[in-house]
Design an enzyme around this catalytic site. Structure first.
Site, PDB file in Angstrom:
ATOM      1  CB  CYS A  74      -0.860  -0.056   1.219  1.00 53.42           C
ATOM      2  SG  CYS A  74      -1.932   1.304   1.591  1.00 53.42           S
ATOM      3  CB  CYS A 184      -3.736   5.663  -5.652  1.00 52.95           C
ATOM      4  SG  CYS A 184      -5.690   5.647  -4.949  1.00 52.95           S
TER       5      CYS A 184
END
Length: 185
Positions: A74, A184
């Site tokens: 992430c 993202c």
């Protein structure tokens, strides 16, 4: 590392499944535990303290599962500071690359776009990494909060996603951006 211990992979949702796929290809004989925190996604709109709390809970859970390593799949968590997680558990923690060298190599005029969560853009770390590699680069960061709910909701071909892409990339077109990192979902 003990061959019998799994590798933990952590993301705020399902975007890290692409990282898990690559890990499976690179390490076909390893076992993995994937944690996609879809109940609390998106992380990119939350406070640093709240995100650190979530990550702490998940890392503690992975510790109890006896993982030998954790891959942070992430970008928001990587920007938050993988370094702050290192040394606090009995395993290695690895984050995502900011991609500065690859972006610069792909951009003859050093015009770089960054699409990321609000948290990642506010951190300024992509821009800092790119400028550290080449102070002459021009970096255009754009927060893209509409992406996470659309992607996590599997709206891959939706008019809403197309509209969000057009909205977020318009500044890049105006600036003549040559390379973009999607940091993202």
């Amino acid at each position: 590392m003990d061959k019998m211990q799994p590798i933990g992979v952590l993301d705020s949702g399902v975007g890290g499944l692409s990282v898990l796929k690559c890990l499976h290809q690179m390490l076909p004989h390893e076992d993995f535990i994937y944690v996609g925190d879809t109940a609390r996604t998106p992380y990119g709109t939350r406070s640093e303290q709240e995100i650190r709390g979530f990550v702490g809970e998940i890392i503690d859970w992975l510790t109890a599962k006896n993982v030998k390593q954790v891959v942070i799949a992430c970008n928001t968590l990587t920007m938050l500071g993988v370094d702050s997680l290192r040394g606090t558990h009995p395993f290695r923690v690895v984050g995502m690359s900011k991609g500065a060298q690859q972006l610069l190599a792909a951009s003859p005029h050093k015009k770089i776009g960054v699409l990321a969560t609000q948290f990642t853009i506010a951190s300024g770390l992509h821009k800092k990494a790119i400028l550290a590699a080449d102070p002459q680069a021009q970096v255009y960061p754009v927060a893209c909060p509409k992406f996470v709910p659309l992607i996590e909701g599997e709206q891959f071909e939706s008019p809403e996603l197309r509209q969000a892409i057009a909205e977020y990339t318009e500044p890049f077109k105006k600036a003549g951006v040559e390379a973009v990192i999607l940091s993202c979902t």
